[in-house]
Design an enzyme around this catalytic site. Structure first.
Site, PDB file in Angstrom:
ATOM      1  N   SER A 118     -36.460 -31.078   2.080  1.00 41.58           N
ATOM      2  CA  SER A 118     -37.644 -30.332   2.559  1.00 41.58           C
ATOM      3  C   SER A 118     -38.887 -30.829   1.852  1.00 41.58           C
ATOM      4  O   SER A 118     -38.937 -30.834   0.615  1.00 41.58           O
ATOM      5  CB  SER A 118     -37.483 -28.848   2.274  1.00 41.58           C
ATOM      6  OG  SER A 118     -36.314 -28.387   2.875  1.00 41.58           O
TER       7      SER A 118
ATOM      8  N   GLU B  22     -42.754 -29.447  -1.778  1.00 43.55           N
ATOM      9  CA  GLU B  22     -41.629 -28.933  -2.576  1.00 43.55           C
ATOM     10  C   GLU B  22     -41.133 -29.946  -3.618  1.00 43.55           C
ATOM     11  O   GLU B  22     -40.840 -29.579  -4.745  1.00 43.55           O
ATOM     12  CB  GLU B  22     -40.477 -28.524  -1.641  1.00 43.55           C
ATOM     13  CG  GLU B  22     -39.237 -28.187  -2.422  1.00 43.55           C
ATOM     14  CD  GLU B  22     -38.317 -27.192  -1.774  1.00 43.55           C
ATOM     15  OE1 GLU B  22     -38.772 -26.377  -0.951  1.00 43.55           O
ATOM     16  OE2 GLU B  22     -37.135 -27.231  -2.113  1.00 43.55           O
TER      17      GLU B  22
ATOM     18  N   ARG C 213     -34.960 -21.518  -6.867  1.00 43.88           N
ATOM     19  CA  ARG C 213     -35.368 -22.919  -7.052  1.00 43.88           C
ATOM     20  C   ARG C 213     -36.195 -23.089  -8.333  1.00 43.88           C
ATOM     21  O   ARG C 213     -37.167 -23.836  -8.367  1.00 43.88           O
ATOM     22  CB  ARG C 213     -36.171 -23.437  -5.860  1.00 43.88           C
ATOM     23  CG  ARG C 213     -35.451 -23.393  -4.553  1.00 43.88           C
ATOM     24  CD  ARG C 213     -34.289 -24.396  -4.523  1.00 43.88           C
ATOM     25  NE  ARG C 213     -33.601 -24.309  -3.257  1.00 43.88           N
ATOM     26  CZ  ARG C 213     -32.588 -23.472  -3.012  1.00 43.88           C
ATOM     27  NH1 ARG C 213     -32.111 -22.694  -3.972  1.00 43.88           N
ATOM     28  NH2 ARG C 213     -32.018 -23.422  -1.833  1.00 43.88           N
TER      29      ARG C 213
HETATM   30  C1  LIG Z   1     -31.254 -34.381   2.401  1.00 41.10           C
HETATM   31  C2  LIG Z   1     -31.504 -33.459   1.212  1.00 41.10           C
HETATM   32  C3  LIG Z   1     -30.989 -32.172   1.238  1.00 41.10           C
HETATM   33  C4  LIG Z   1     -31.186 -31.312   0.163  1.00 41.10           C
HETATM   34  N1  LIG Z   1     -30.642 -30.060   0.223  1.00 41.10           N
HETATM   35  C5  LIG Z   1     -30.809 -29.200  -0.805  1.00 41.10           C
HETATM   36  C6  LIG Z   1     -30.234 -27.885  -0.767  1.00 41.10           C
HETATM   37  O1  LIG Z   1     -29.555 -27.501   0.188  1.00 41.10           O
HETATM   38  N2  LIG Z   1     -30.455 -27.067  -1.817  1.00 41.10           N
HETATM   39  C7  LIG Z   1     -31.179 -27.453  -2.903  1.00 41.10           C
HETATM   40  O2  LIG Z   1     -31.334 -26.653  -3.822  1.00 41.10           O
HETATM   41  N3  LIG Z   1     -31.733 -28.692  -2.976  1.00 41.10           N
HETATM   42  C8  LIG Z   1     -31.565 -29.572  -1.970  1.00 41.10           C
HETATM   43  N4  LIG Z   1     -32.123 -30.832  -2.020  1.00 41.10           N
HETATM   44  C9  LIG Z   1     -32.887 -31.222  -3.222  1.00 41.10           C
HETATM   45  C10 LIG Z   1     -32.106 -32.103  -4.236  1.00 41.10           C
HETATM   46  O3  LIG Z   1     -30.837 -32.385  -3.768  1.00 41.10           O
HETATM   47  C11 LIG Z   1     -32.002 -31.411  -5.589  1.00 41.10           C
HETATM   48  O4  LIG Z   1     -33.272 -31.120  -6.087  1.00 41.10           O
HETATM   49  C12 LIG Z   1     -31.228 -32.246  -6.615  1.00 41.10           C
HETATM   50  O5  LIG Z   1     -30.869 -31.442  -7.701  1.00 41.10           O
HETATM   51  C13 LIG Z   1     -32.020 -33.466  -7.093  1.00 41.10           C
HETATM   52  O6  LIG Z   1     -31.182 -34.263  -7.920  1.00 41.10           O
HETATM   53  P1  LIG Z   1     -31.665 -35.689  -8.452  1.00 41.10           P
HETATM   54  O7  LIG Z   1     -30.679 -36.181  -9.431  1.00 41.10           O
HETATM   55  O8  LIG Z   1     -31.945 -36.561  -7.317  1.00 41.10           O
HETATM   56  O9  LIG Z   1     -32.999 -35.273  -9.215  1.00 41.10           O
HETATM   57  P2  LIG Z   1     -34.362 -36.083  -9.340  1.00 41.10           P
HETATM   58  O10 LIG Z   1     -35.029 -36.117  -8.008  1.00 41.10           O
HETATM   59  O11 LIG Z   1     -34.138 -37.380 -10.019  1.00 41.10           O
HETATM   60  O12 LIG Z   1     -35.173 -35.120 -10.302  1.00 41.10           O
HETATM   61  C14 LIG Z   1     -35.556 -33.818  -9.903  1.00 41.10           C
HETATM   62  C15 LIG Z   1     -36.206 -33.117 -11.090  1.00 41.10           C
HETATM   63  O13 LIG Z   1     -35.239 -32.863 -12.104  1.00 41.10           O
HETATM   64  C16 LIG Z   1     -35.612 -33.503 -13.329  1.00 41.10           C
HETATM   65  N5  LIG Z   1     -34.379 -34.022 -13.927  1.00 41.10           N
HETATM   66  C17 LIG Z   1     -33.493 -34.887 -13.342  1.00 41.10           C
HETATM   67  N6  LIG Z   1     -32.460 -35.103 -14.181  1.00 41.10           N
HETATM   68  C18 LIG Z   1     -32.690 -34.372 -15.303  1.00 41.10           C
HETATM   69  C19 LIG Z   1     -32.003 -34.187 -16.554  1.00 41.10           C
HETATM   70  N7  LIG Z   1     -30.836 -34.774 -16.815  1.00 41.10           N
HETATM   71  N8  LIG Z   1     -32.577 -33.378 -17.490  1.00 41.10           N
HETATM   72  C20 LIG Z   1     -33.760 -32.773 -17.263  1.00 41.10           C
HETATM   73  N9  LIG Z   1     -34.461 -32.911 -16.118  1.00 41.10           N
HETATM   74  C21 LIG Z   1     -33.933 -33.695 -15.151  1.00 41.10           C
HETATM   75  C22 LIG Z   1     -36.599 -34.590 -12.941  1.00 41.10           C
HETATM   76  O14 LIG Z   1     -37.489 -34.863 -13.997  1.00 41.10           O
HETATM   77  C23 LIG Z   1     -37.294 -33.949 -11.755  1.00 41.10           C
HETATM   78  O15 LIG Z   1     -38.289 -33.067 -12.211  1.00 41.10           O
HETATM   79  C24 LIG Z   1     -31.923 -31.728  -0.965  1.00 41.10           C
HETATM   80  C25 LIG Z   1     -32.444 -33.049  -0.988  1.00 41.10           C
HETATM   81  C26 LIG Z   1     -32.233 -33.903   0.076  1.00 41.10           C
HETATM   82  C27 LIG Z   1     -32.760 -35.299   0.018  1.00 41.10           C
END
Ligand SMILES: Cc1cc2nc3c(=O)[nH]c(=O)nc-3n(C[C@H](O)[C@H](O)[C@H](O)COP(=O)(O)OP(=O)(O)OC[C@H]3O[C@@H](n4cnc5c(N)ncnc54)[C@H](O)[C@@H]3O)c2cc1C
Length: 366
Positions: free
Chosen positions: A244, A340, A166
């Protein structure tokens, strides 16, 4: 002095909390990158994907004053096929699960275990998303990003992304220098995948092997993962959440020994001579928080690590709930659970109090 106008961030955060900022720029064309040198000096700034891993602490009274860069770059293309590998380029604003489906529909394997992870493709490498025995770092060949420090686009090979559990160079940089000083805006990710018949299939994870009917294929694995996840995790469209909420704590082995004596069934993993990892879900469940609610903020009744919004939860409800859990776990086990998700806050002291046990408990209404 005129007040800056408020921009709602409710639709851009998984918990659907009423959050606000004062300045937002959509990055929906690569040509906008040419304008980035103009905004390069603007700090603080936040790169936002779909907000499924962000806890916003920014109210109407105190909105984020940072520039929010909303990544909406779209496009998927096949680059080449060689040595039994298929190289695919996917732009950062694509929906991760849609991209997984795109590959499966073209008989391309490699991403099936990562089915149904919420969020954008650009955010996926930031925390090196992983599930059911696969991490995205083993499927990436390189990343193209805007580098705010060098003021140019950079091409970073997977081996230089310092991927860990992660973690990555992108997340580490934000942790060290603060999200306000984000260095990289990921523009697109190049994946190295396989034609279905050459794909290395990972089926060993509990739940997958048992459910397999006949020879495994990427599509069959994806279907099973989808079923497991749909059963275990709340539907984001019905119960907003950010996955989480707490990390599994790593504690010193002396404390682990003491706890094992007092709570013999406590699960320990990744045990070494000096430390042990515990399950945050177990600690929270045994403290009777499963299904617990404060206002409309609650702990999901099927998974004690997930904080959900039952309807009209506000930031204050979520803060109150998570602080109560942290305090209870601290008193019961001597462990401070660390959140997290990324905490993006215009209330520095409150954000600090979530991360640190010794700080004063802030529950002020925003
Ligand atoms: C129900 C649920 C289940 C999940 N299950 C998992 C799992 O099984 N495994 C897992 O690893 N994660 C899991 N996650 C976490 C989540 O899916 C990941 O962290 C995902 O990558 C977040 O994507 P986002 O576009 O929403 O990012 P955001 O929430 O918008 O951003 C997350 C971070 O990434 C940065 N960021 C976003 N886009 C960019 C970019 N283009 N360039 C640079 N930085 C950027 C942001 O600044 C922030 O720090 C889960 C979340 C939920 C809600």
């Amino acid at each position: 002095m005129t007040k800056p106008s408020l921009i709602k961030l409710e639709q851009f955060n998984g918990l659907k909390l009423k959050s606000y900022c004062t300045s937002l720029k959509k990055i929906n064309k690569l040509s906008i990158i040419n304008e980035l040198p103009d905004i390069v000096g603007i700090k603080p700034r936040l790169v936002l994907g779909h907000g499924s891993n962000i806890f916003f602490l920014s109210t109407k009274k105190k909105p984020l004053s940072s520039l929010v860069l909303l990544n909406q770059l779209k496009g998927i293309e096949k680059i080449e096929e060689k040595n039994k590998k298929i190289f695919i380029r996917c732009y950062a604003g694509e929906n991760w699960n849609d991209f997984v489906s795109w590959t499966l529909n073209r008989s391309i394997g490699g991403l099936e275990n990562l089915t149904l992870i919420p969020g954008s493709v650009g955010a996926a490498p930031v925390q090196n998303i992983g599930a059911y025995g696969v991490e995205i770092c083993n499927r990436i060949s390189s990343i193209n990003a805007w580098d705010f420090k060098l003021k140019k686009t950079v091409h970073i090979k997977a081996k230089d992304c310092l991927f860990g559990y992660r973690n990555s160079i992108f997340k580490q940089q934000m942790l060290e220098e603060g999200w306000q000083n984000t260095r990289y805006l990921i523009l697109y990710v190049d994946f190295k995948l396989w034609p279905e018949k050459n794909s290395p299939l990972i089926t060993s994870y509990s739940g997958i092997n048992e459910a397999l009917d006949g020879q495994p294929t990427p599509k069959k694995i994806s279907k099973i993962v989808k079923k497991i996840r749909t059963h275990k995790l709340p539907d984001l469209s019905k119960l907003p959440n950010i996955g989480s909420f707490f990390q599994n704590p790593t504690i010193q082995s002396s404390l682990a020994k003491k706890l094992k004596k007092k709570f013999p069934t406590i699960p320990e993993f990744e045990k070494t001579s000096c430390s042990s990892k515990l399950s945050a879900a177990w600690l929270i469940e045994k403290a009777n928080f499963k299904g617990y609610r404060i206002g409309d903020a609650g702990i999901y009744d099927k998974h004690s690590l997930i904080v959900v919004n039952h309807g009209k939860a506000c930031t204050y409800d979520v803060m109150k709930l998570t602080k109560k859990i942290q305090k209870t776990i601290f008193i019961k086990y001597g462990i401070w659970l660390i959140p997290e998700p990324n905490i993006i806050s215009s209330y520095e002291k409150i954000a600090y109090s979530l991360m640190n046990p010794m700080s004063q408990i802030y529950t002020q209404r925003g």
